[in-house]
Enzyme design. Structure first.
Site, PDB file in Angstrom:
ATOM      1  CB  SER A  81       9.976  42.468  -8.373  1.00  0.00           C
ATOM      2  OG  SER A  81      10.068  43.578  -8.927  1.00  0.00           O
TER       3      SER A  81
HETATM    4  N1  SAH Z   1       7.756  46.994  -7.225  1.00  0.00           N
HETATM    5  C1  SAH Z   1       6.781  46.560  -8.249  1.00  0.00           C
HETATM    6  C2  SAH Z   1       7.988  46.379  -9.458  1.00  0.00           C
HETATM    7  C3  SAH Z   1       7.072  46.764 -10.786  1.00  0.00           C
HETATM    8  S1  SAH Z   1       8.402  46.913 -12.173  1.00  0.00           S
HETATM    9  C4  SAH Z   1       6.218  45.214  -8.166  1.00  0.00           C
HETATM   10  O1  SAH Z   1       6.615  44.498  -7.320  1.00  0.00           O
HETATM   11  O2  SAH Z   1       5.147  44.887  -8.585  1.00  0.00           O
HETATM   12  C5  SAH Z   1       8.577  48.712 -12.156  1.00  0.00           C
HETATM   13  C6  SAH Z   1       7.608  49.380 -12.194  1.00  0.00           C
HETATM   14  O3  SAH Z   1       8.450  50.798 -12.091  1.00  0.00           O
HETATM   15  C7  SAH Z   1       6.585  49.434 -13.243  1.00  0.00           C
HETATM   16  O4  SAH Z   1       5.300  49.621 -12.479  1.00  0.00           O
HETATM   17  C8  SAH Z   1       7.169  50.903 -13.973  1.00  0.00           C
HETATM   18  O5  SAH Z   1       5.765  51.340 -14.689  1.00  0.00           O
HETATM   19  C9  SAH Z   1       7.567  51.709 -12.910  1.00  0.00           C
HETATM   20  N2  SAH Z   1       8.439  52.690 -13.517  1.00  0.00           N
HETATM   21  C10 SAH Z   1       9.270  52.792 -14.444  1.00  0.00           C
HETATM   22  N3  SAH Z   1       9.760  53.874 -14.854  1.00  0.00           N
HETATM   23  C11 SAH Z   1       9.436  54.742 -13.662  1.00  0.00           C
HETATM   24  C12 SAH Z   1       9.871  56.300 -13.432  1.00  0.00           C
HETATM   25  N4  SAH Z   1      10.437  56.720 -14.231  1.00  0.00           N
HETATM   26  N5  SAH Z   1       8.880  56.433 -12.404  1.00  0.00           N
HETATM   27  C13 SAH Z   1       8.226  55.802 -11.485  1.00  0.00           C
HETATM   28  N6  SAH Z   1       7.847  54.514 -12.044  1.00  0.00           N
HETATM   29  C14 SAH Z   1       8.255  53.983 -13.000  1.00  0.00           C
END
Ligand code: SAH
EC number: 2.1.1.77
Length: 213
Positions: free
Chosen positions: A64
Site C-alpha cells: 500500500s
Molecule cells: N498490508 C499489505 C497490503 C497488501 S495488498 C501491504 O502493505 O503490503 C492486499 C492484500 O490482501 C494482498 O496481499 C491480498 O492477497 C490480500 N487479500 C485479498 N483478499 C483477502 C482475503 N479475503 N483474506 C485475506 N487476505 C486477502
C-alpha cells in the site's frame, strides 16, 4: 538487507510529505520513520521505495501507498498492547507499522505465496506478529476475538459481518469499502448492536478476494 543513511534520509522526506498531507499521530509517524520500507519490496523498486506510491509485490498484489498506511493506522487509534487483526498481510509493511505501535498483531493472508514469503521475512527484521495465518479474511479470526482494532488492507465489496462481531465494545474497524474505488470507512462499536459509521475520502486498493472453493 541494508538500511543506509541514504535510506533514512529519504524516509525523513517521506515523513515530512505525510505531515504535509495531514497525518498527525506522532506514534504513527515515528513508526514509519523507523521501518525500512525498501526491504519490503522487490529490489528493482528500491530506488522508489520512499515515494508516496503503491508498488507491485508478488501474486499481483501491491504494497500500500505510505499515505494510506498512515491514514488507516491513525484511524485505528491503537494503545500499547491493543489486540489488532489485519486482513491482507501482503508484504508485511502494515504489519510492521502495527508492531511498532506496540500492538499484539494477528494477520491473515489469502495468497499462499505471499503468506509464505512474508512469514519468513518479518522475523528477519525482528517483527513478530502473534499469528500470521494463511486464510480467508472474510471470516476474521473468531478464536482470537474480540479485537480492539481490525484493519482491512484490500478493497472490500461490503463489510463482512464476522469482522463487526469480532470487535470489542469500543473497538474500531477500518475498512475501504467499494468496487472500483473505495471509501475509507471507520466503524466504531458502541454496544453489542450499535455501530457508529464515519466515512473518509476515496482510496484505491486491490480487491479483497473471495474464498477459493
Ligand atoms: N498490508 C499489505 C497490503 C497488501 S495488498 C501491504 O502493505 O503490503 C492486499 C492484500 O490482501 C494482498 O496481499 C491480498 O492477497 C490480500 N487479500 C485479498 N483478499 C483477502 C482475503 N479475503 N483474506 C485475506 N487476505 C486477502
Amino acid at each position: 538487507m541494508k538500511d543506509t543513511l541514504k535510506h533514512q534520509g529519504l524516509r525523513n522526506k517521506l515523513i515530512n510529505m505525510l505531515i504535509n498531507k495531514g497525518i498527525k499521530d506522532p506514534e504513527v509517524l515515528a513508526a514509519m520513520q523507523k521501518i525500512p520500507r525498501h526491504l519490503f519490496m522487490d529490489s528493482s523498486f528500491e530506488a522508489f521505495a520512499y515515494q508516496d506510491k503503491a508498488f507491485p509485490i508478488a501474486a499481483d498484489q501491491t504494497i500500500s501507498q505510505p499515505y494510506t498506511v498512515a491514514f488507516q493506522s491513525e484511524l485505528l487509534n491503537l494503545k500499547q498492547g491493543s489486540k489488532v487483526l489485519e486482513i491482507g498481510t501482503g508484504s508485511g509493511y502494515q504489519t510492521a507499522v502495527l508492531l511498532e505501535l506496540k500492538a499484539k498483531v494477528f494477520t491473515i493472508e489469502r495468497q499462499r505465496e505471499l503468506y509464505k514469503k512474508t512469514k519468513l521475512f518479518l522475523p528477519k527484521l525482528n517483527y513478530k506478529p502473534k499469528k500470521l495465518i494463511f486464510g480467508d479474511g472474510y471470516k476474521g479470526l473468531a478464536e482470537e476475538a474480540p479485537f480492539d482494532g481490525i484493519i482491512v488492507t484490500a478493497g472490500a465489496p461490503f463489510v463482512p459481518k464476522p469482522l463487526l462481531s469480532q470487535l470489542k465494545i469500543g473497538g474500531r474497524l477500518v475498512i475501504p469499502v467499494g468496487d472500483e474505488t473505495q471509501i475509507m470507512t471507520l466503524l466504531k462499536r458502541k454496544s453489542a448492536k450499535e455501530f457508529e459509521k464515519h466515512e473518509f475520502g476515496d482510496f484505491r486498493f486491490v480487491p479483497m478476494l473471495k474464498k477459493k472453493n
